[in-house]
Design a protein around this motif. Structure first.
Motif, mmCIF file in Angstrom:
data_model
loop_
_atom_site.group_PDB
_atom_site.id
_atom_site.type_symbol
_atom_site.label_atom_id
_atom_site.label_comp_id
_atom_site.label_asym_id
_atom_site.label_seq_id
_atom_site.Cartn_x
_atom_site.Cartn_y
_atom_site.Cartn_z
ATOM 1 N N ILE A 492 0.856 -1.189 0.000
ATOM 2 C CA ILE A 492 0.000 0.000 0.000
ATOM 3 C C ILE A 492 0.892 1.238 0.000
ATOM 4 O O ILE A 492 1.772 1.371 0.853
ATOM 5 C CB ILE A 492 -0.923 0.011 1.227
ATOM 6 N N PHE A 494 0.761 5.496 -0.307
ATOM 7 C CA PHE A 494 -0.006 6.754 -0.325
ATOM 8 C C PHE A 494 0.742 7.747 -1.212
ATOM 9 O O PHE A 494 1.822 8.220 -0.858
ATOM 10 C CB PHE A 494 -0.164 7.294 1.100
ATOM 11 N N VAL A 500 -4.196 6.221 -3.606
ATOM 12 C CA VAL A 500 -3.607 5.151 -2.802
ATOM 13 C C VAL A 500 -3.348 3.982 -3.744
ATOM 14 O O VAL A 500 -4.286 3.393 -4.287
ATOM 15 C CB VAL A 500 -4.544 4.713 -1.661
ATOM 16 N N VAL A 527 -10.049 4.764 3.322
ATOM 17 C CA VAL A 527 -9.570 5.623 2.245
ATOM 18 C C VAL A 527 -10.662 5.705 1.187
ATOM 19 O O VAL A 527 -11.465 4.777 1.009
ATOM 20 C CB VAL A 527 -8.264 5.081 1.631
ATOM 21 N N VAL A 532 -8.336 4.576 -4.785
ATOM 22 C CA VAL A 532 -7.545 3.347 -4.815
ATOM 23 C C VAL A 532 -7.219 2.981 -6.259
ATOM 24 O O VAL A 532 -8.104 2.835 -7.102
ATOM 25 C CB VAL A 532 -8.294 2.192 -4.130
ATOM 26 N N MET A 606 -5.906 10.157 5.239
ATOM 27 C CA MET A 606 -5.306 10.757 4.056
ATOM 28 C C MET A 606 -4.536 12.026 4.424
ATOM 29 O O MET A 606 -3.445 12.285 3.883
ATOM 30 C CB MET A 606 -6.383 11.062 3.021
ATOM 31 N N ASP A 626 3.172 4.058 4.168
ATOM 32 C CA ASP A 626 3.336 3.001 3.172
ATOM 33 C C ASP A 626 3.748 1.694 3.840
ATOM 34 O O ASP A 626 4.510 1.673 4.815
ATOM 35 C CB ASP A 626 4.394 3.382 2.140
#
Length: 793
Positions: A492, A494, A500, A527, A532, A606, A626
């Motif tokens: 993952i 950001f 994301v 999120v 995404v 966020m 992350d």
């Protein structure tokens, strides 16, 4: 800082509910794909690229005496022609099968060690022997047709049972009788004793037909070699870039993984076939290296019928032992699986191991044995095809049950009910050696009966009879053992633009991963769903992964997302505690927001990611949210269901119409019911195709009879019925989401149900069994033969 009453927070809360797990959210990619803006492999072009075309054997079996390329080399636009000798001198590795399968005597699976281009023998029509590269596709194809092959023909064998017999043509000197694997599972003595004590034994000889995969997008590849870096790049359709790159690098090119980059864009279907590397890829990589130019190869449909792996292809003697009350005592399979000419990928598994693992299905069957010889023949290589042993096993079991019910004069539904595994027996160790963890099989069955209006069938059958038509119905249950345990990537990131990025090692080749994966991530972290962005198709980004196959994607990637999200939250608590000047133990997380317990002070995830990115943090405080995570092994799951098919047959023509179809499923937690329904519909369609019309055929010399859509029938929209579907979920405890997988279930349910419904309709003529495909001609001839027999009697 942002409080929960702000418009942004309210909007996000509404969006989270709209896109929550269980909601039928529309697929993110559909707008792009239906507008024709997808980017498939053949859509990718590079400056200066050349084009490759394969030279293939027109003989099914023969000794390759020579290859004359002189005239072809002199043709316009030709840049080079390479043969197996050239590739052998370059030192590339062989295609092998890495499965640890053993024969009944303990010896390992025999390897065929196929090289990209043949140098000694050809073993099927379509075996590649050379590649021609030219400035244009037409020039490459014309030159390929000018290459002269000197092949001394040898006798060929295409049938697996015949290939085992004494005196049959031998494909390999080191593989006696062409048997690469003599697979055995079970306690033969115990099974034999159960059969000896049985009140009734049902026996069927069943042909599980060979089918072609025929995805909408043919295979294609674009190869680049960077001489300065000694680095290969290959753009191609796959089912997972990491696994393909690892095999390509280590086993075939014999270079470190970091010397190979694999890229996959949109993929127009695969169903197991594109999950392996093929000779064409090594050939164009070599040509690109020799020429210093990119080289593209795209197959045509006729080439696909020859060179793409096929599916199914078994001849099985199936037996079911029952006591006087109809309780199952044991099930036994013996027979042959047709491997084709070479063994690569997982090809022996669907024919043997996977068939056994799925055979006992949803039934209490105390004992089972499986004895299948996996045999080499002069035909196109075998591979995984949607379900890969699962539809096959369920087909055998359901055909046996219907036949046993008829022979014992027990209602077909009653016989099934007597043998269902009960929810109270979970976890249940099946005779396959697998332990089921959840399922209400009788409940699924009952729901399917009710939804299909089974009670009204007798009236509908009378109505059909008045119109001179036959009508039949069948109810069939199935259970699948999904892919074996393996880890998966959950990364993952950001991004600075507010998105994301989710990186995982499965790969979407039509399933619609971007939407359900975003639903899962949004549910875990809060999120925004639209923020995404899924990335799966670049080995420079996807450092590991086990690909998409065996109905594993939502379970494997889902678990990786959940585990990675927990790590994000853990980092976020530390960071939020620092920014909110609170103790880490006082930080709570819910719906995308870190707050101080008992207060309204908090920070959105966020915003937290932005502040960490833009502001230098002190020691001990993470500078990013992350996470790069590899999940623990994700266990197999056990999706199951019950389908009901109703058919009407015109006895004067043999034409079959499927007039009703119902499917009730237990897929555990359903993340996106719209996508799951689509997966089920597609699988049912493929099962209908095999049941009623699809079959790859060869003549006695090994020449393919079904080389194009002129010869190979595929189901059309008019052949597929409107389907009534529903769910009866028992979420699995083996993964955090409770999902079970769904991608292959439609095939497992439809194959047996459609065939059994047809046999039920034909029972008016005393017809007990027919093998697929149930074409109008086959149905009509069976009716005429039955009439003739009845007239004589």
């Amino acid at each position: 800082m942002q409080d929960m009453t702000s418009p942004l927070a309210r909007d996000n809360a509404i969006a989270m509910e709209k896109n929550a797990i269980g909601q039928p959210v529309r697929r993110k990619e559909d707008d792009t794909l239906v507008r024709g803006k997808g980017r498939y492999t053949d859509d990718v072009s590079l400056p200066g690229q050349a084009y490759g075309w394969m030279v293939r054997s027109s003989h099914a079996h023969g000794i390759l005496r020579g290859i004359d390329t002189e005239a072809a080399t002199a043709m316009p636009g030709v840049l080079g022609i390479w043969t197996g000798k050239d590739l052998a001198e370059a030192g590339y590795g062989a295609f092998t099968c890495g499965l640890p399968l053993k024969s009944r005597d303990g010896t390992p699976l025999q390897q065929t060690s196929r090289f990209a281009l043949m140098t000694d023998k050809v073993r099927f029509v379509g075996d590649p022997v050379a590649i021609v590269v030219a400035e244009t596709v037409s020039q490459a194809r014309d030159a390929a047709e000018a290459v002269i092959l000197d092949i001394e023909p040898l006798p060929a064998v295409t049938d697996a049972a015949e290939a085992c017999r004494p005196g049959a043509p031998q494909l390999y000197d080191h593989i006696p009788n062409n048997v690469a694997l003599d697979y055995h599972y079970g306690d033969s003595d115990a099974v034999a004793a159960a059969f000896a004590s049985a009140a009734h034994v049902t026996r069927l000889d069943i042909v599980n037909t060979r089918v072609a995969v025929v995805p909408m997008e043919p295979r294609a590849a674009l190869a680049v070699y960077d001489k300065a870096r000694e680095h290969y790049t290959l753009q191609l359709p796959t089912q997972g870039v990491s696994g393909n790159r690892n095999t390509l690098a280590k086993a075939l090119l014999k270079v470190p993984n970091d010397k190979v980059r694999v890229l996959t864009g949109n993929v127009g279907g695969s169903f197991g076939m594109k999950n392996i590397n093929y000779p064409e890829y090594i050939s164009i990589l070599h040509a690109a290296k020799m020429l210093g130019r990119p080289v593209k190869w795209t197959d045509d449909r006729s080439g696909s019928f020859l060179s793409d792996s096929h599916g199914r292809a078994q001849k099985i003697h199936a037996e079911l032992a029952l006591d006087a009350a109809g309780q199952f005592l044991a099930v036994r399979l013996s027979g042959y699986g047709n491997l084709g000419a070479y063994i690569t990928g997982v090809s022996p598994s669907p024919l043997s191991l996977n068939t056994g693992k799925n055979l006992s299905s949803v039934y209490r069957t105390p004992l089972m044995s499986v004895d299948i010889k996996c045999v080499l023949t002069n035909t196109t290589l075998m591979g995984a095809y949607r379900g890969a042993g699962r539809p096959e096993a369920n087909y055998f079991m359901e055909r046996l049950i219907d036949a046993a019910a008829d022979e014992m004069k027990i209602d077909r539904m009653t016989l099934r009910k007597r043998n269902f595994i009960k929810p109270s027996q979970m976890p249940f160790k099946a005779s396959s050696g697998v332990t089921y963890d959840s399922g209400d099989f009788a409940g699924v069955f009952g729901k399917a009966i009710a939804m299909s209006d089974h009670a009204g069938f007798a009236k509908r059958k009378k109505d059909s009879r008045r119109q001179g038509k036959l009508r039949g119905i069948a109810v069939g249950s199935y259970l699948e053992v999904t892919a074996p345990p393996s880890p998966e990537l959950g990364k993952i990131v950001f991004e600075a633009d507010g998105s994301v990025k989710l990186i995982t090692g499965t790969l979407d080749y039509g399933q619609g991963h971007a939407t359900p994966f975003a639903q899962v991530l949004s549910a875990q972290l809060g999120v925004p769903f639209d923020a995404v962005k899924l990335e799966q198709g670049d080995t420079d980004v996807v450092r590991m992964g086990n690909g998409t196959g065996g109905s594993r994607s939502i379970t494997a990637s889902g678990q990786a997302i959940v585990e990675a999200s927990k790590l994000v939250i853990k980092k976020g608590r530390v960071a939020a505690a620092h920014l909110l000047e609170a103790s880490e133990g006082d930080i709570e997380f819910e719906a995308g927001r870190f707050t101080i317990a008992g207060t309204d002070r908090g920070i959105d995830i966020m915003e937290l990611a932005r502040q960490l990115r833009d502001t230098r943090q002190p020691d001990g405080v993470p500078d990013t949210l992350d996470v790069d995570h590899t999940s623990s092994d994700v266990p197999s799951t056990f999706p199951n269901g019950c389908h009901v098919a109703e058919v009407e047959i015109d006895p004067d023509t043999g034409v079959i119409r499927i007039v009703g179809y119902t499917g009730i499923s237990d897929f555990g937690t359903v993340v996106n019911p719209m996508i799951v329904a689509g997966q089920l519909h597609g699988g049912v369609a493929q099962g209908i195709g095999q049941a009623l019309m699809e079959e790859v055929s060869y003549d006695d010399s090994g020449q393919p009879i079904t080389g194009s859509f002129m010869d190979y029938a595929m189901p059309r929209a008019e052949d597929i019925p409107i389907m009534a579907t529903g769910d009866h979920p028992s979420p699995t405890p083996s993964n955090p989401l409770g999902t079970k997988g769904c991608g292959e279930a439609g095939c497992a349910g439809s194959l047996s149900t459609v065939v059994n419904a047809v046999i039920d309709a034909l029972s008016d003529y005393g017809i007990k069994h027919l093998d697929m495909p149930l074409t109008p001609e086959r149905i009509w001839r069976a009716i005429q033969d039955a009439k003739a027999t009845q007239k004589v009697a």
